[in-house]
Write an enzyme that holds these catalytic residues in place. Structure first.
Site, PDB file in Angstrom:
ATOM      1  N   ARG A 276       0.819  -1.135   0.052  1.00 55.23           N
ATOM      2  CA  ARG A 276       0.034   0.116  -0.005  1.00 55.23           C
ATOM      3  C   ARG A 276       0.974   1.204  -0.010  1.00 55.23           C
ATOM      4  NH1 ARG A 276      -2.116   3.671   3.681  1.00 55.23           N
ATOM      5  NH2 ARG A 276      -4.184   4.201   3.741  1.00 55.23           N
ATOM      6  N   ASP A 278       1.342   4.560   0.603  1.00 55.48           N
ATOM      7  CA  ASP A 278       0.672   5.255   1.460  1.00 55.48           C
ATOM      8  C   ASP A 278       0.985   6.866   1.110  1.00 55.48           C
ATOM      9  OD1 ASP A 278      -0.707   6.202   4.180  1.00 55.48           O
ATOM     10  OD2 ASP A 278       1.156   7.409   4.391  1.00 55.48           O
ATOM     11  N   GLU A 320      -3.000   4.758  -2.556  1.00 52.05           N
ATOM     12  CA  GLU A 320      -3.580   5.218  -1.473  1.00 52.05           C
ATOM     13  C   GLU A 320      -3.534   6.811  -1.960  1.00 52.05           C
ATOM     14  OE1 GLU A 320      -4.896   7.335   2.119  1.00 52.05           O
ATOM     15  OE2 GLU A 320      -2.583   7.482   1.693  1.00 52.05           O
TER      16      GLU A 320
END
Ligand code: OTU
Length: 642
Positions: A276, A278, A320
């Site tokens: 992920r 971020d 994200e």
């Protein structure tokens, strides 16, 4: 660097057989990606020949470090193609220490995931972080050292091994935009090391920071106003877009990119399947801009992707980017970069729009906004979620709010009041996050159950409200399970966990109301699930059933077969997952009253109501006396048609 120079570089490489015995395709992947890598690299870092050579040898070094079992998995996945679009995947997001005690204890929870049907875990940050405030681990002291409170590296290895043996995928965060102020580079910088000061955005005075501030928005205006923090030791201002202890990395320095690639691979080599990325919208800063979603940020992400694809092609990236719908799509890669950036992105638009539909009982804004989003590339997919560990932002397009005949300012005000229980009649029990009185902007926090009325129902011991809340919880989950993409359930939502107000008594949490929606897993409730018929078990069983159904319906794999139909009834959301021979139709009624759609309209969009059964309730759906299909309040139907 031109193509001839790249050929020369490839030829000059020392004999690489040693590193390619385990994966003979490494050299081939390198040769395939190298020209793209070099063009991305040099467009970001012109003239940086030495750094480029350093990068190429870094790739070899990192590939050497990749464990054999993961190399095998990489090849398997390359062969399989778009494995992440499968209907078999069902995810859950959790904080290891809030869901279990630590990593070894989490291992004992695997049967629980299996029981529900979850086979994809997003573990919130588990690496070392500062004591005290650390943004739930999003202030990192290391990208790969496990925080002792979670366990040891060995524990984690054992856990990943076990997870892999159960075909369970792991997603971990790569906090790519910033490190903590205790990270080794930050410490060096603070101690006066010039080389490491270049790893961050540091400034001797306010001149440039003030210029940046003119156009950069604030992320946490209440708790961390401004985008710069003064560091006494260094005698400089450092850029901190998020909290003051999160220092933004300076990707204008190619050495930062190379060092972060190293960190990315160390993370991937721990056995992570999905990384992920971020806050990736923030990766490139430029004076005079908002410093979000810049083209250079996309080039940089693509550069990470292209390098990772050479070394660990089985690992995929999740964007994200909680940004406007048209900007989210860019993280799948656009134009020349299409398919070469992130494979997965959060479907933040769907998430925010669902909450709008719950509050307004209408699906028109949802429908209009989703229809306007251009289609995503065919190799991409979504993470579909109702809520996550963060706040819920009201990121709707003003133009579409106007099109509903609503005033955007007043409409957002209404939503904030609805969800923060500032309206006498609202069933929602949420909290305000980062309210800005200057412009009325604010975001919402709260657990799914509390936002959907369960908390109020229980508090007032009102069975009608409880029943309605359960239906809403199941309906929203049904949508994310059938929409197309990987559904990600927030841990605790599967048993209707309410808000956790204990954060108010914790000094490290009290200024951040997102903690209200990060409850501790209630294993007492879990124990009772099979023993009693409660709202908890109704939610759990309902989810379990839908998950099972999802896995049995190959049409629900994300092959870009989603068709959203303009509903003939403003309270009903209708979409179809279309196949060659049959389709799955999904209906959701967002209203508290029974609603109907005419059979004639259904036929006009290709849905024939003949002996159809709703898979969720196992009941036949029959037309009423007026030739309408009726849908009960908050009812959610999955119907397969020939
Ligand atoms: C992310 O979120 C994480 O999800 C948060 O938990 C972190 O606090 C933050 O990064 C910093 O690491 O501002 O309110 O896309 O929505 O990146 C959450 C923009 C956040 C932001 C998102 C960020």
């Amino acid at each position: 660097m031109n193509q001839a120079a790249l050929h020369q570089l490839l030829m000059s490489r020392k004999q690489v057989t040693e590193i390619t015995t385990e994966d003979p395709y490494y050299e081939q992947r390198l040769a395939t990606n190298l020209s793209l890598i070099s063009s991305l690299f040099f467009s970001l870092y012109p003239e940086s020949n030495n750094a480029f050579k350093k990068l190429v040898s870094k790739l070899d070094e990192l590939f050497k470090e990749r464990p054999k079992v993961l190399k095998n998995l990489d090849l398997e996945r390359l062969n399989a193609g778009n494995w992440y679009q499968s209907e078999q995947l069902v995810g859950m997001q959790l904080y290891v220490d809030r869901f279990a005690k630590d990593i070894p204890d989490l291992e004992t929870k695997i049967p629980y995931f299996e029981k529900l049907g979850v086979n994809y875990l997003h573990l919130m940050p588990i690496t070392t972080r500062p004591k005290g405030e650390n943004d739930g681990g999003y202030a990192v002291n290391s990208y790969h050292e496990i925080d002792p409170k979670y366990g040891t590296k060995k524990d984690f290895e054992r856990f990943t091994k076990k997870a892999r043996s159960k075909n369970m995928l792991l997603m971990l965060d790569f906090v790519v935009n910033h490190t903590s102020d205790e990270f080794v580079w930050a410490k060096e910088a603070a101690a006066g090391n010039k080389e490491y000061q270049e790893y961050y955005y540091t400034f001797p005075n306010r001149a440039i920071p003030d210029q940046y501030e003119q156009t950069m928005p604030e992320i946490f205006p209440e708790s961390a106003p401004g985008n710069f923090t003064y560091n006494e030791a260094m005698g400089s201002w450092v850029m901190t877009c998020f909290n003051k202890y999160q220092w933004d990395l300076n990707y204008k320095n190619p050495l930062v990119f190379i060092a972060m690639l190293d960190n990315l691979l160390k993370l991937a080599n721990m056995g992570v399947d999905v990384v992920r990325f971020d806050a990736l919208a923030f990766l490139w800063k430029k004076l005079g801009t908002q410093s979000q979603n810049l083209p250079e940020a996309h080039q940089l992400i693509s550069l990470f992707r292209m390098c990772l694809q050479v070394i660990a092609p089985g690992v995929i990236l999740l964007a994200e980017a909680i940004v406007a719908p048209k900007n989210i799509l860019k993280y799948f890669g656009e134009d020349g970069l299409e398919g070469n950036e992130c494979e997965v992105a959060y479907n933040a638009s769907l998430m925010a729009l669902l909450w709008n539909s719950v509050a307004t009982t209408k699906t028109s804004l949802l429908h209009k906004s989703l229809m306007e989003i251009p289609s995503k590339p065919k190799n991409a997919t979504w993470i579909n979620y109702i809520r996550c560990h963060d706040d819920i932002g009201l990121g709707y397009d003003d133009e579409f709010i106007w099109a509903m005949d609503w005033d955007p300012y007043n409409h957002r005000k209404f939503l904030l009041e609805y969800y923060t229980s500032n309206l006498a009649w609202t069933p929602a029990r949420g909290m305000m996050f980062m309210y800005n009185p200057k412009n009325g902007d604010g975001r919402i926090t709260g657990s799914t159950a509390s936002l959907l009325g369960l908390e109020k129902g229980i508090y007032e011991n009102n069975h009608t409200i409880i029943k309605t809340a359960v239906s809403k919880i199941l309906m929203l989950h049904g949508i994310i399970l059938s929409y197309g993409g990987i559904p990600l359930i927030y841990a605790g939502d599967e048993i209707g966990t309410l808000n956790d107000y204990s954060f108010k008594d914790n000094d490290d949490y009290k200024d951040d109301s997102r903690w209200v929606n990060r409850p501790i897993q209630d294993w007492g409730v879990v124990k009772q699930l099979t023993k009693r018929d409660t709202y908890n078990s109704q939610i759990f069983n309902g989810l379990q059933k839908m998950i099972k159904l999802r896995k049995a319906l190959p049409l629900l794999a994300d092959t870009n077969n989603l068709f959203i139909h303009p509903s003939a009834n403003p309270h009903i959301f209708v979409f179809e997952r279309k196949g060659l021979k049959n389709s799955v139709w999904v209906f959701s009624n967002f209203d508290k009253n029974l609603q109907a759609i005419s059979i004639a309209w259904l036929q006009s969009v290709g849905f024939n109501l003949e002996n159809n059964k709703d898979l969720i309730s196992d009941l036949m759906i029959l037309p009423d006396a007026y030739n309408n299909m009726q849908i009960a309040p908050y009812q959610h139907l999955w119907i397969v048609t020939e």
